[in-house]
Design an enzyme around this catalytic site. Structure first.
Site, PDB file in Angstrom:
ATOM      1  N   ASP A  68     -35.305  29.049 -23.908  1.00 10.65           N
ATOM      2  CA  ASP A  68     -33.788  29.530 -23.696  1.00 10.65           C
ATOM      3  C   ASP A  68     -34.643  29.598 -22.250  1.00 10.65           C
ATOM      4  OD1 ASP A  68     -30.466  30.130 -23.367  1.00 10.65           O
ATOM      5  OD2 ASP A  68     -31.334  31.467 -22.699  1.00 10.65           O
ATOM      6  N   THR A  69     -33.669  29.271 -20.750  1.00 12.98           N
ATOM      7  CA  THR A  69     -34.223  29.463 -19.731  1.00 12.98           C
ATOM      8  C   THR A  69     -32.831  30.677 -19.035  1.00 12.98           C
ATOM      9  OG1 THR A  69     -35.483  27.499 -19.796  1.00 12.98           O
ATOM     10  CG2 THR A  69     -34.724  28.245 -16.809  1.00 12.98           C
TER      11      THR A  69
END
Length: 204
Positions: A85-86
């Site tokens: 996840d960013t």
């Protein structure tokens, strides 16, 4: 050790980055309707006062929990499962994916002329073993006019991307400086990912 891994991500960029490493992978995506529908948006909701690092690590863990359960529920062959996840952060403010074009314009207006962080967490599950890593990069945006922002948003590129931009696309024209992991800014830091895969015995 299987000769493939599961990638629990809908991001085509993460899939392309794994291909760049030569890692054979299959997508392990949530159902969006029916009895097994999963609420991915709820997983990505930030908690009140949550710090960006704590947020991205927590969300990645929740995504991996859901993917592990999904594989078991579907009776799929066992293999390592990779999640990532960013998020983009300006100070303690978290910038996720914009809701619409107007939201994207507001985000970009706040990021313009400032340095922000891009945090990408990676988590890998193989059997009972779970390994994690965090990539933190710094990106400087040039000052942007309202017209530049509107023209960029009109391309549609900012939608579906944390911070409302894709560094591998047209937004590169706005970035005079960055430090850290380019692939991490794209959504999957290849150095950290390859280290996790090697740690569970998967050849990279």
């Amino acid at each position: 050790m299987p000769d493939f891994i599961y990638l629990a991500s809908q991001s085509p960029r993460r899939s392309q980055l794994l291909e760049q490493l030569g890692v054979r992978h299959e997508l392990l995506l949530p159902n969006v309707d029916g009895d097994e529908a999963e609420d991915a948006e709820a997983i990505e909701s930030a908690l009140a006062g949550e710090a960006p690092t704590a947020y991205v690590e927590r969300v990645t863990g929740l995504k991996l929990d859901a993917a592990v359960a999904r594989r078991a529920r579907r009776g799929l062959p066992t293999a390592p499962i990779l999640c990532s996840d960013t998020t983009v952060a300006l100070g303690r403010t978290i910038y996720g994916k914009p809701d619409d074009a107007a939201h994207a314009e507001r985000m970009l207006g706040e990021l313009a002329g400032h340095e922000h962080r891009v945090l990408t967490a990676v988590a890998l599950q193989w059997g009972s073993k779970r390994l994690t890593a965090l990539s933190v990069s710094r990106v400087t945006f040039s000052k942007l006019t309202l017209e530049q922002i509107a023209a960029y948003v009109a391309t549609g590129e900012p939608l579906g991307k944390a911070g409302a931009y894709g560094i591998q696309g047209r937004a590169a024209a706005f970035i005079p400086q960055l430090s850290g992991s380019y692939s991490g800014i794209m959504g999957l830091p290849l150095y950290e990912t390859s280290q996790l895969l090697r740690a569970v015995g998967f050849g990279v």
